[in-house]
Design an enzyme around this catalytic site. Structure first.
Site, short mmCIF file in Angstrom:
data_model
loop_
_atom_site.label_atom_id
_atom_site.label_comp_id
_atom_site.label_asym_id
_atom_site.label_seq_id
_atom_site.Cartn_x
_atom_site.Cartn_y
_atom_site.Cartn_z
N HIS A 53 0.84 -1.19 0.00
CA HIS A 53 0.00 0.00 0.00
C HIS A 53 0.88 1.24 0.00
O HIS A 53 2.09 1.16 0.20
CB HIS A 53 -0.95 0.00 1.21
P1 TYD Z 1 -2.18 -4.01 7.83
O1 TYD Z 1 -2.45 -2.64 7.29
O2 TYD Z 1 -2.69 -5.17 7.09
O3 TYD Z 1 -0.61 -4.18 8.05
P2 TYD Z 1 0.58 -4.21 6.96
O4 TYD Z 1 0.34 -3.05 6.05
O5 TYD Z 1 1.81 -4.06 7.78
O6 TYD Z 1 0.57 -5.50 6.23
O7 TYD Z 1 -2.71 -4.04 9.32
C1 TYD Z 1 -3.03 -5.23 10.00
C2 TYD Z 1 -4.19 -4.98 10.97
O8 TYD Z 1 -3.80 -4.08 12.02
C3 TYD Z 1 -5.38 -4.36 10.30
O9 TYD Z 1 -6.54 -4.98 10.89
C4 TYD Z 1 -5.35 -2.92 10.72
C5 TYD Z 1 -4.66 -2.96 12.07
N1 TYD Z 1 -3.86 -1.77 12.38
C6 TYD Z 1 -4.22 -0.95 13.43
O10 TYD Z 1 -5.26 -1.16 14.09
N2 TYD Z 1 -3.44 0.12 13.72
C7 TYD Z 1 -2.31 0.39 13.04
O11 TYD Z 1 -1.61 1.38 13.37
C8 TYD Z 1 -1.93 -0.47 11.95
C9 TYD Z 1 -0.70 -0.18 11.14
C10 TYD Z 1 -2.74 -1.53 11.65
#
Ligand code: TYD
Length: 139
Positions: A53
């Site tokens: 992303h």
């Molecule tokens: P995700 O965006 O999939 O992580 P990455 O981009 O590292 O692969 O996030 C995983 C989960 O955590 C998703 O349910 C959203 C949650 N999340 C939060 O609640 N707070 C945060 O600061 C982040 C980065 C993710």
């Protein structure tokens, strides 16, 4: 070291002595922003890749506290690979940088410092949409 205009490696000063090493992170000092959020990835399963992303507004600083992982960063025009393996350097990712994280070592602890709270509305999760927003490849 600049990678793109809004993406670079920042060296963090290590306060080391005979006992070991210490790095202090201070908003407005070595991280040039107010720190709103810190999160970290750990126990990432073998073979898992994450990220995929970009952010519309968010600024982030990624520090590998332990182990290593590979970051792919892409501004829509160029794609680079950076291995993060040092607790004394931060990868600054400004807005509109596509990022992917691959090849996490089992012991990898990846800490991310952000200048805003979590906001799903700030994410761009489709690569084609990212490219059209930055006017990148083949536009
Ligand atoms: P995700 O965006 O999939 O992580 P990455 O981009 O590292 O692969 O996030 C995983 C989960 O955590 C998703 O349910 C959203 C949650 N999340 C939060 O609640 N707070 C945060 O600061 C982040 C980065 C993710």
């Amino acid at each position: 070291m600049d990678i793109f205009r809004n993406c670079r490696i920042i060296k963090l000063e290590v306060k080391g002595d005979e006992r070991g090493s210490l790095v202090a992170i201070e908003g407005g000092v070595n991280i040039p922003a107010e720190i709103a959020r810190v999160y970290y990835l750990f126990e990432t399963k073998k073979g898992v890749s994450r990220g995929f992303h970009a952010h519309k507004e968010l600024n982030q600083w990624v520090i590998c506290l332990n182990g290593q992982c590979k970051m792919i960063i892409d501004n829509g025009y160029e794609r680079r690979e950076v291995v993060l393996s040092r607790p004394d350097e931060a990868l600054y990712l400004g807005s509109m940088i596509w990022r992917e994280m691959h090849d996490f070592s089992e012991d990898c602890v990846l800490m991310v410092i952000a200048d805003k709270h979590y906001d799903e509305g700030d994410y761009i999760r489709e690569y084609d949409k990212f490219l059209s927003l930055v006017g990148g490849r083949d536009q």
